[in-house]
Design an enzyme around this catalytic site. Structure first.
Site, PDB file in Angstrom:
ATOM      1  N   HIS A  40       1.687 -28.487  14.112  1.00 37.75           N
ATOM      2  CA  HIS A  40       0.452 -27.931  13.536  1.00 37.75           C
ATOM      3  C   HIS A  40      -0.324 -28.959  12.709  1.00 37.75           C
ATOM      4  CE1 HIS A  40       1.538 -23.357  13.922  1.00 37.75           C
ATOM      5  NE2 HIS A  40       1.498 -23.998  15.080  1.00 37.75           N
ATOM      6  N   ASP A  61       6.919 -22.675  25.580  1.00 36.91           N
ATOM      7  CA  ASP A  61       6.205 -23.027  24.352  1.00 36.91           C
ATOM      8  C   ASP A  61       6.887 -24.218  23.690  1.00 36.91           C
ATOM      9  OD1 ASP A  61       4.559 -23.055  22.158  1.00 36.91           O
ATOM     10  OD2 ASP A  61       4.964 -20.993  21.537  1.00 36.91           O
ATOM     11  N   GLU A  89      -3.002 -17.662  20.713  1.00 36.23           N
ATOM     12  CA  GLU A  89      -1.613 -17.474  20.286  1.00 36.23           C
ATOM     13  C   GLU A  89      -1.437 -17.873  18.836  1.00 36.23           C
ATOM     14  OE1 GLU A  89       2.624 -18.894  19.597  1.00 36.23           O
ATOM     15  OE2 GLU A  89       0.712 -19.902  19.364  1.00 36.23           O
ATOM     16  N   GLU A  90      -2.117 -18.944  18.442  1.00 41.39           N
ATOM     17  CA  GLU A  90      -1.932 -19.476  17.092  1.00 41.39           C
ATOM     18  C   GLU A  90      -2.494 -18.562  16.005  1.00 41.39           C
ATOM     19  OE1 GLU A  90       0.018 -21.715  16.568  1.00 41.39           O
ATOM     20  OE2 GLU A  90       0.025 -23.195  18.177  1.00 41.39           O
TER      21      GLU A  90
END
Length: 536
Positions: free
Chosen positions: A473, A375, A346-347
């Site tokens: 992140h 999410d 996904e990233e």
């Protein structure tokens, strides 16, 4: 008494005695059967029977935050054992996926791994963009004045600039009719087509590289995360050109220099690497429920390379796993088919969920009634967010609105503030709503890199003007970064929605009609004084 009773029976006494004994034996037999049934009911877990609407057990009532925490601790340990402290595609994603797989198979699920390839982009120090005008050197600053676009091809270039000035802005081949092969095409992004289409057109017509300029929406800083990948994020879609993004100011400067000189030489270096990787989605199901009304419950399992990704998105994936394990332990027999999915990559651009949707057989595609997505469910400076289905694409807005209303029901029932979020498609529900035909979706989240407003602070507490997740992140996205109170709220909200949807008798009618008759947020205001927070 007994002697008198025998005398009164007369000649029919023996027959009546036999009848009495049979009645007594029958009574004892019924008592025995009753005891056996009661014991069996105690010994065997209560099942939610196919199509039942009166369930003594439910996912919402039985889901436990302690179990979700155990899954997060396992994912944290997996990341800790990886040299890069990451669960990304090239690090410990496989171990994370096998943890989920082993749990599911032990619970009795049929689990498949759906493999796919994708290009991964890495950027290294040393990229540059330079020119000279009237004896003055201009060495533009990376990170502000220019950036190397994601998936830019590794290359050095020194070439004259060619400026595109037609009305199509590089979105059609005709835009490049006067391009001299080998020149650097200076294009201005208008949003009328994708980066990929603009760069592909430049490459097809012989450009040696591309400089992507912007409007005054980016006055002094170039975008940092723009990517030039194709729609399917597949290895053969990589365009072999170096591509640089520049701020509005730099773009205007380069245009002025070129017009003044008639020929402007620009030198650039794209210090990047593109690696092709293989990864997979984890798909789990039970042989129960109507396939013609399939519910896909999804969450992405990978992290970014920079950290362990325990909130993003170990939180959503752990809730998803616990919902699936409860589904098995409660022996649920739903009316509608439920498929649990953990997406890979996904990233890197929703690659796993895109691959899944793109490769659905037409019959399987048509059988999917809806997608539910989770999410980032434990952000420390959280809001409780429900994506606003009324803003879904044409054709599925009513159905998606029904799903958001169902999630809102939970927060209303629990007297908990929540917020309606823009239906951006930024997470893994995006490929479902973008599919042809589109698939309705509902999704929840608690915040990523944006900052909390004053209105949100009033509703949810926390700190205004501070990111919802300060470790988004980053390496600090560990288990200590998770708010377990809001995580439990969000887990119960999704469980509540799934409890209802998997037993819905006529799914399509429910999705189409419920939003029309729903009392909407005013019912919360009137009955409980609760209503959604409206974003500034």
């Amino acid at each position: 008494m007994d002697g008198e009773r025998s005398h009164l029976m007369g000649d029919g006494g023996e027959a009546r005695k036999r009848q009495a004994r049979r009645s007594s034996n029958l009574t004892r037999l019924l008592i025995l059967v009753f005891i056996v049934v009661v014991v069996a009911a105690i010994a065997v877990p209560t099942a939610i029977i196919y199509g039942s609407k009166s369930k003594s057990d439910s996912l919402k009532d039985d889901i436990e935050s302690d179990n979700i925490r155990k899954h997060l601790e396992a994912l944290q340990e997996i990341a800790n054992n990886n040299p890069e402290n990451s669960r990304s595609v090239l690090n410990a994603y496989n171990e994370s996926a096998m943890y989920v797989t082993d749990k599911l198979r032990s619970a009795g699920f049929n689990v498949t791994h759906q493999y796919f390839q994708l290009p991964l982009n890495f950027e290294y120090p040393g990229s540059y963009l330079r020119t000279s005008f009237q004896g003055v050197d201009f060495d533009f600053q990376q990170g502000t004045q220019f950036n190397v676009m994601r998936y830019s091809y590794p290359a050095n270039i020194s070439a004259p600039v060619w400026i595109n000035e037609d009305a199509h802005g590089g979105c059609v081949n005709e835009s490049f009719a006067n391009l001299t092969p080998g020149h650097l095409a200076l294009l201005t992004y208008t949003g009328n087509c994708t980066y990929y289409e603009m760069v592909q057109n430049a490459y097809t017509n012989g450009a040696g590289g591309v400089i992507m300029a912007y409007s005054d929406a980016y006055p002094t800083s170039a975008p940092s995360r723009s990517r030039i990948t194709g729609p399917n994020m597949e290895p053969d879609e990589i365009i072999p050109l170096p591509v640089f993004s520049v701020s509005y100011a730099v773009g205007e400067q380069l245009k002025a220099f070129e017009r003044s000189m008639g020929m402007l030489e620009v030198t650039g270096s794209s210090r990047t690497e593109v690696v092709v990787a293989t990864t997979f989605n984890v798909i789990a199901s039970m042989p129960f429920g109507d396939q013609a009304n399939t519910i896909i419950v999804g969450s992405h399992l990978d992290s970014v390379p920079a950290g362990p990704g325990i909130n993003d998105n170990g939180s959503g994936s752990s809730v998803n796993l616990e919902l699936a394990l409860l589904f098995a332990s409660l022996n649920i027999r739903p009316k509608n088919k439920v498929v649990f999915a953990w997406w890979g990559a996904e990233e890197w651009g929703l690659v796993g969920s895109r691959y899944y949707v793109r490769n659905l057989h037409p019959d399987a595609h048509n059988n999917i009634s809806l997608n539910l997505n989770m999410d980032m469910l434990g952000s420390p400076n959280y809001f409780r967010g429900v994506y606003n289905g009324s803003a879904a694409p044409a054709g599925i807005e009513k159905q998606s609105e029904t799903l958001s209303q169902l999630l809102e029901d939970y927060f209303c029932d629990e007297d908990k503030k929540y917020e309606l979020l823009p239906f951006t498609g930024r997470s893994d529900y995006g490929p479902f709503i973008d599919a042809i035909p589109p698939i309705p979706a509902g999704a929840i989240a608690t915040g990523a890199d944006g900052s909390k407003t004053i209105k949100e602070r009033t509703a949810f507490g926390g700190f205004a003007n501070v990111p919802y997740d300060t470790c988004y992140h980053q390496a600090c996205d560990t288990i200590d970064n998770v708010d377990f109170d809001v995580l439990e709220d969000m887990a119960e909200a999704m469980a509540y929605a799934l409890d209802h949807l998997m037993f819905e008798g006529d799914m399509q009618e429910f999705l189409m009609q419920r939003s029309a008759s729903y009392k909407d947020a005013t019912s919360c205001i009137q009955e409980k004084g609760s209503h959604p927070v409206i974003r500034d």
